[in-house]
Design a protein around this motif. Structure first.
Motif, PDB file in Angstrom:
ATOM      1  N   ARG A 155      10.157  11.488  -3.045  1.00 52.34           N
ATOM      2  CA  ARG A 155      10.754  10.909  -1.722  1.00 52.34           C
ATOM      3  C   ARG A 155      11.189  11.690  -0.936  1.00 52.34           C
ATOM      4  NH1 ARG A 155       9.938   5.949  -1.200  1.00 52.34           N
ATOM      5  NH2 ARG A 155      11.458   5.899   0.416  1.00 52.34           N
ATOM      6  N   THR A 162      10.327  16.679  -5.577  1.00 52.43           N
ATOM      7  CA  THR A 162       9.068  16.180  -4.698  1.00 52.43           C
ATOM      8  C   THR A 162       8.134  17.115  -4.832  1.00 52.43           C
ATOM      9  OG1 THR A 162      10.466  15.265  -3.210  1.00 52.43           O
ATOM     10  CG2 THR A 162       8.371  15.390  -2.393  1.00 52.43           C
ATOM     11  N   THR A 191      13.517   8.719  12.123  1.00 51.58           N
ATOM     12  CA  THR A 191      13.471   8.847  10.723  1.00 51.58           C
ATOM     13  C   THR A 191      12.788   7.950   9.921  1.00 51.58           C
ATOM     14  OG1 THR A 191      15.609  10.184  10.866  1.00 51.58           O
ATOM     15  CG2 THR A 191      14.882   9.601   8.767  1.00 51.58           C
ATOM     16  N   ARG A 192      11.777   8.472   9.258  1.00 51.57           N
ATOM     17  CA  ARG A 192      11.066   7.556   8.210  1.00 51.57           C
ATOM     18  C   ARG A 192      10.949   8.196   6.857  1.00 51.57           C
ATOM     19  NH1 ARG A 192       8.262   8.288  13.004  1.00 51.57           N
ATOM     20  NH2 ARG A 192       7.833   6.605  14.276  1.00 51.57           N
ATOM     21  N   ASN A 193      11.272   7.394   5.940  1.00 50.08           N
ATOM     22  CA  ASN A 193      11.064   7.880   4.374  1.00 50.08           C
ATOM     23  C   ASN A 193       9.660   7.519   3.871  1.00 50.08           C
ATOM     24  OD1 ASN A 193      13.642   8.410   4.355  1.00 50.08           O
ATOM     25  ND2 ASN A 193      14.491   6.335   4.278  1.00 50.08           N
ATOM     26  N   TYR A 194       9.085   8.458   3.036  1.00 43.48           N
ATOM     27  CA  TYR A 194       7.859   8.346   2.277  1.00 43.48           C
ATOM     28  C   TYR A 194       8.101   8.663   0.950  1.00 43.48           C
ATOM     29  CZ  TYR A 194       6.312   8.906   7.227  1.00 43.48           C
ATOM     30  OH  TYR A 194       6.121   8.636   8.463  1.00 43.48           O
ATOM     31  N   THR A 218      12.015  13.336   9.632  1.00 42.84           N
ATOM     32  CA  THR A 218      12.888  13.329  11.176  1.00 42.84           C
ATOM     33  C   THR A 218      11.918  13.735  12.169  1.00 42.84           C
ATOM     34  OG1 THR A 218      14.900  12.947  10.304  1.00 42.84           O
ATOM     35  CG2 THR A 218      14.840  13.179  12.715  1.00 42.84           C
ATOM     36  N   SER A 229      12.332  12.274   3.421  1.00 40.15           N
ATOM     37  CA  SER A 229      12.901  11.761   4.682  1.00 40.15           C
ATOM     38  C   SER A 229      12.196  12.797   5.687  1.00 40.15           C
ATOM     39  CB  SER A 229      14.457  11.523   4.795  1.00 40.15           C
ATOM     40  OG  SER A 229      14.712  10.963   6.096  1.00 40.15           O
ATOM     41  N   LEU A 238      14.727  13.971  -0.635  1.00 38.27           N
ATOM     42  CA  LEU A 238      15.692  12.937  -1.266  1.00 38.27           C
ATOM     43  C   LEU A 238      15.869  13.049  -2.645  1.00 38.27           C
ATOM     44  CD1 LEU A 238      14.682   9.929   0.779  1.00 38.27           C
ATOM     45  CD2 LEU A 238      16.584  11.617   1.143  1.00 38.27           C
ATOM     46  N   ARG A 285      13.616  16.363   4.767  1.00 34.58           N
ATOM     47  CA  ARG A 285      14.667  16.254   3.930  1.00 34.58           C
ATOM     48  C   ARG A 285      14.401  15.593   2.578  1.00 34.58           C
ATOM     49  NH1 ARG A 285      16.480  14.339   9.061  1.00 34.58           N
ATOM     50  NH2 ARG A 285      17.945  15.717  10.196  1.00 34.58           N
TER      51      ARG A 285
END
Length: 183
Positions: free
Chosen positions: A108, A146, A121-124, A112, A110, A143, A141
């Protein structure tokens, strides 16, 4: 090489990305890169040139640091990177003349971006595909651990975006310190 390590090899993961990227790019006929004048005024004053060697790497190659590894690859004339990144660190902090395309294989992240004068900011996660438009500052960023691929709709060129790059540089310093403590 053992079968288990071959099956998790970034190179093996990169092959489908190259295939999909080629199909996506051909199907969507991306426009030519926009001139630097398209950068938003609140962004321009924070841009600066990266060190002279930034982005100049042998292909194929692997560049490792305390954050993980960047596999620099080419299949035919298609240039892309596969990133293996540890949790809790940041990468990027820059702006490109071309759209940046990313695919998350595992983990995961993040992301921005600076849009219309504000940070968005979106999370993928695994299986997500994202497009960062040309001239949009961005920072990743991570998480958790990855693996992702990145490529561009045109030639690679970057300018650092000072507010995000300061975080990226600090993240690398902290990761180096953590690595030294473990040794």
């Amino acid at each position: 090489m053992q079968l288990s390590s071959l099956l998790t090899s970034p190179l093996l993961l990169a092959l489908p990305v190259a295939f999909l990227a080629g199909r996506w790019s051909a199907a969507n006929k991306l426009p030519p890169p926009i001139k630097l004048g398209r950068v938003e005024p609140d962004v321009v004053r924070h841009l600066y040139s990266p060190p002279a060697a930034h982005g100049v790497v042998s292909i194929p190659s692997v560049v490792r640091d305390a954050r993980g590894a960047v596999h620099n690859l080419m299949i035919g004339s298609f240039r892309f990177n596969v990133l293996e990144t540890r949790a809790g660190v940041a990468r990027s902090g820059d702006v490109h003349r071309s759209d940046q395309l990313d695919f998350v294989f595992k983990g995961r992240v993040s992301v921005t971006t600076r849009e219309g004068g504000v940070d968005v900011t979106r999370n993928y996660g695994a299986g997500d595909f994202l497009v960062i438009p040309a001239f949009v500052p961005h920072i990743f960023r991570f998480l958790n651990e990855t693996v992702m691929a990145e490529w561009w709709s045109g030639p690679f060129e970057a300018r650092y975006y000072r507010p995000y790059r300061a975080e990226v540089d600090g993240s690398l310093q902290r990761a180096r310190g953590a690595t030294q403590l473990r040794e």
